[in-house]
Write a protein that holds these residues in place. Structure first.
Motif, PDB file in Angstrom:
ATOM      1  N   ALA A 225      44.750   3.814  74.504  1.00  0.00           N
ATOM      2  CA  ALA A 225      43.913   4.941  74.072  1.00  0.00           C
ATOM      3  C   ALA A 225      42.660   4.377  73.409  1.00  0.00           C
ATOM      4  O   ALA A 225      42.585   3.177  73.101  1.00  0.00           O
ATOM      5  N   ARG A 226      41.682   5.249  73.193  1.00  0.00           N
ATOM      6  CA  ARG A 226      40.434   4.855  72.526  1.00  0.00           C
ATOM      7  C   ARG A 226      40.144   5.850  71.416  1.00  0.00           C
ATOM      8  O   ARG A 226      40.266   7.058  71.603  1.00  0.00           O
ATOM      9  N   LEU A 227      39.750   5.311  70.266  1.00  0.00           N
ATOM     10  CA  LEU A 227      39.402   6.124  69.106  1.00  0.00           C
ATOM     11  C   LEU A 227      37.898   6.033  68.881  1.00  0.00           C
ATOM     12  O   LEU A 227      37.342   4.944  68.716  1.00  0.00           O
ATOM     13  N   HIS A 228      37.238   7.183  68.887  1.00  0.00           N
ATOM     14  CA  HIS A 228      35.785   7.265  68.715  1.00  0.00           C
ATOM     15  C   HIS A 228      35.439   7.522  67.250  1.00  0.00           C
ATOM     16  O   HIS A 228      36.088   8.327  66.584  1.00  0.00           O
ATOM     17  N   GLY A 229      34.386   6.840  66.772  1.00  0.00           N
ATOM     18  CA  GLY A 229      33.889   7.093  65.425  1.00  0.00           C
ATOM     19  C   GLY A 229      34.584   6.307  64.326  1.00  0.00           C
ATOM     20  O   GLY A 229      34.446   6.642  63.144  1.00  0.00           O
ATOM     21  N   TRP A 230      35.300   5.260  64.676  1.00  0.00           N
ATOM     22  CA  TRP A 230      35.993   4.417  63.699  1.00  0.00           C
ATOM     23  C   TRP A 230      35.819   2.956  64.102  1.00  0.00           C
ATOM     24  O   TRP A 230      35.587   2.644  65.262  1.00  0.00           O
ATOM     25  N   ARG A 231      35.968   2.068  63.119  1.00  0.00           N
ATOM     26  CA  ARG A 231      36.014   0.627  63.380  1.00  0.00           C
ATOM     27  C   ARG A 231      37.122   0.007  62.531  1.00  0.00           C
ATOM     28  O   ARG A 231      37.515   0.556  61.508  1.00  0.00           O
ATOM     29  N   ARG A 232      37.595  -1.141  63.000  1.00  0.00           N
ATOM     30  CA  ARG A 232      38.585  -1.891  62.226  1.00  0.00           C
ATOM     31  C   ARG A 232      37.866  -2.684  61.144  1.00  0.00           C
ATOM     32  O   ARG A 232      36.710  -3.073  61.301  1.00  0.00           O
ATOM     33  N   VAL A 233      38.584  -2.953  60.065  1.00  0.00           N
ATOM     34  CA  VAL A 233      38.047  -3.769  58.983  1.00  0.00           C
ATOM     35  C   VAL A 233      39.199  -4.508  58.306  1.00  0.00           C
ATOM     36  O   VAL A 233      40.296  -3.965  58.179  1.00  0.00           O
ATOM     37  N   TRP A 234      38.955  -5.758  57.958  1.00  0.00           N
ATOM     38  CA  TRP A 234      39.922  -6.527  57.178  1.00  0.00           C
ATOM     39  C   TRP A 234      39.802  -6.081  55.734  1.00  0.00           C
ATOM     40  O   TRP A 234      38.703  -6.054  55.178  1.00  0.00           O
ATOM     41  N   ARG A 235      40.918  -5.715  55.112  1.00  0.00           N
ATOM     42  CA  ARG A 235      40.921  -5.234  53.735  1.00  0.00           C
ATOM     43  C   ARG A 235      41.935  -5.992  52.899  1.00  0.00           C
ATOM     44  O   ARG A 235      43.007  -6.352  53.369  1.00  0.00           O
ATOM     45  N   HIS A 236      41.572  -6.140  51.655  1.00  0.00           N
ATOM     46  CA  HIS A 236      42.507  -6.583  50.622  1.00  0.00           C
ATOM     47  C   HIS A 236      42.951  -5.307  49.915  1.00  0.00           C
ATOM     48  O   HIS A 236      42.159  -4.380  49.751  1.00  0.00           O
ATOM     49  N   THR A 237      44.182  -5.232  49.534  1.00  0.00           N
ATOM     50  CA  THR A 237      44.659  -4.056  48.815  1.00  0.00           C
ATOM     51  C   THR A 237      45.318  -4.483  47.511  1.00  0.00           C
ATOM     52  O   THR A 237      45.599  -5.663  47.297  1.00  0.00           O
ATOM     53  N   VAL A 238      45.568  -3.506  46.681  1.00  0.00           N
ATOM     54  CA  VAL A 238      46.211  -3.775  45.401  1.00  0.00           C
ATOM     55  C   VAL A 238      47.709  -4.018  45.566  1.00  0.00           C
ATOM     56  O   VAL A 238      48.362  -4.462  44.638  1.00  0.00           O
ATOM     57  N   TRP A 239      48.279  -3.758  46.752  1.00  0.00           N
ATOM     58  CA  TRP A 239      49.726  -3.888  46.939  1.00  0.00           C
ATOM     59  C   TRP A 239      50.125  -4.935  47.969  1.00  0.00           C
ATOM     60  O   TRP A 239      51.296  -5.106  48.258  1.00  0.00           O
ATOM     61  N   GLN A 240      49.158  -5.654  48.533  1.00  0.00           N
ATOM     62  CA  GLN A 240      49.456  -6.644  49.576  1.00  0.00           C
ATOM     63  C   GLN A 240      48.856  -7.983  49.177  1.00  0.00           C
ATOM     64  O   GLN A 240      47.761  -8.039  48.629  1.00  0.00           O
ATOM     65  N   THR A 241      49.534  -9.072  49.475  1.00  0.00           N
ATOM     66  CA  THR A 241      49.066 -10.394  49.070  1.00  0.00           C
ATOM     67  C   THR A 241      48.126 -11.046  50.076  1.00  0.00           C
ATOM     68  O   THR A 241      47.709 -12.178  49.864  1.00  0.00           O
TER      69      THR A 241
END
Length: 186
Positions: free
Chosen positions: A26-42
């Motif tokens: 499938a294809r999702l329009h209007g979004w992009r992936r991003v690498w994120r750091h979170t407060v709950w993941q190392t």
């Protein structure tokens, strides 16, 4: 009644990491992936954010037993966001589609102490190579933000629990793309 689906844009694209037998491209329009750091993941991992002129590839899969609550529990740390009107897919209509993303307020400041784990990236890119070919896997790199985070080469001792063995050509492709985008390997 509408059938519930969820859109995956990371490890879900690699069919060897899950048991969703009915997954389809499938294809999702209007979004992009991003690498994120979170407060709950190392370590940083993939999420999505709105980006009006971007289209990303991925897979949709039927929500097991139509149970959003169970899937929400599995995707703890992510928020479920409806994207039905932004999807291009071949699922039977009517379908209700959502994706999961890390919302504002759960992001942490990027740090070199928490690099992208290569065993996770390998799994994701292997999925894109198999589903969308080299052109689709290149689009993965080009439509993902956050490559300024360092990449930790853990291939000899994989940290990612669902790591996969890459074929030599898959490994070469990942390495070539990381070089092309000037990723910093540690």
């Amino acid at each position: 009644m509408s059938t519930p689906y969820f859109f995956g844009y990371g490890s879900l694209v690699n069919r060897d990491t899950h048991t969703y037998g009915n997954a389809q491209t499938a294809r999702l329009h209007g979004w992009r992936r991003v690498w994120r750091h979170t407060v709950w993941q190392t370590r940083p991992f993939l999420t999505v954010e709105p980006c009006p002129n971007t289209v990303i590839d991925g897979l949709i899969a039927h929500v097991p037993r139509d149970d959003w609550a169970a899937l929400d529990h599995r995707e703890a740390g992510y928020d479920r966001v409806p994207v039905t009107d932004q999807m291009h897919h071949s699922a039977p209509a009517p379908a209700t589609i959502a994706t999961y993303c890390v919302p504002e307020g759960k992001h942490a400041k990027p740090t070199r102490d928490l690099p992208i784990v290569l065993s996770y990236l390998d799994v994701v890119v292997q999925g894109y190579l198999r589903e969308f070919g080299e052109a689709g896997a290149m689009r993965f790199f080009d439509t993902t933000r956050g490559w300024d985070a360092p990449v930790h080469d853990d291939r000899d001792n994989p940290v990612y629990p669902r790591h996969q063995k890459l074929r030599p050509n898959e490994r070469d492709f990942v390495d070539t793309q990381l070089h092309r985008i000037n990723a910093f390997l540690i």
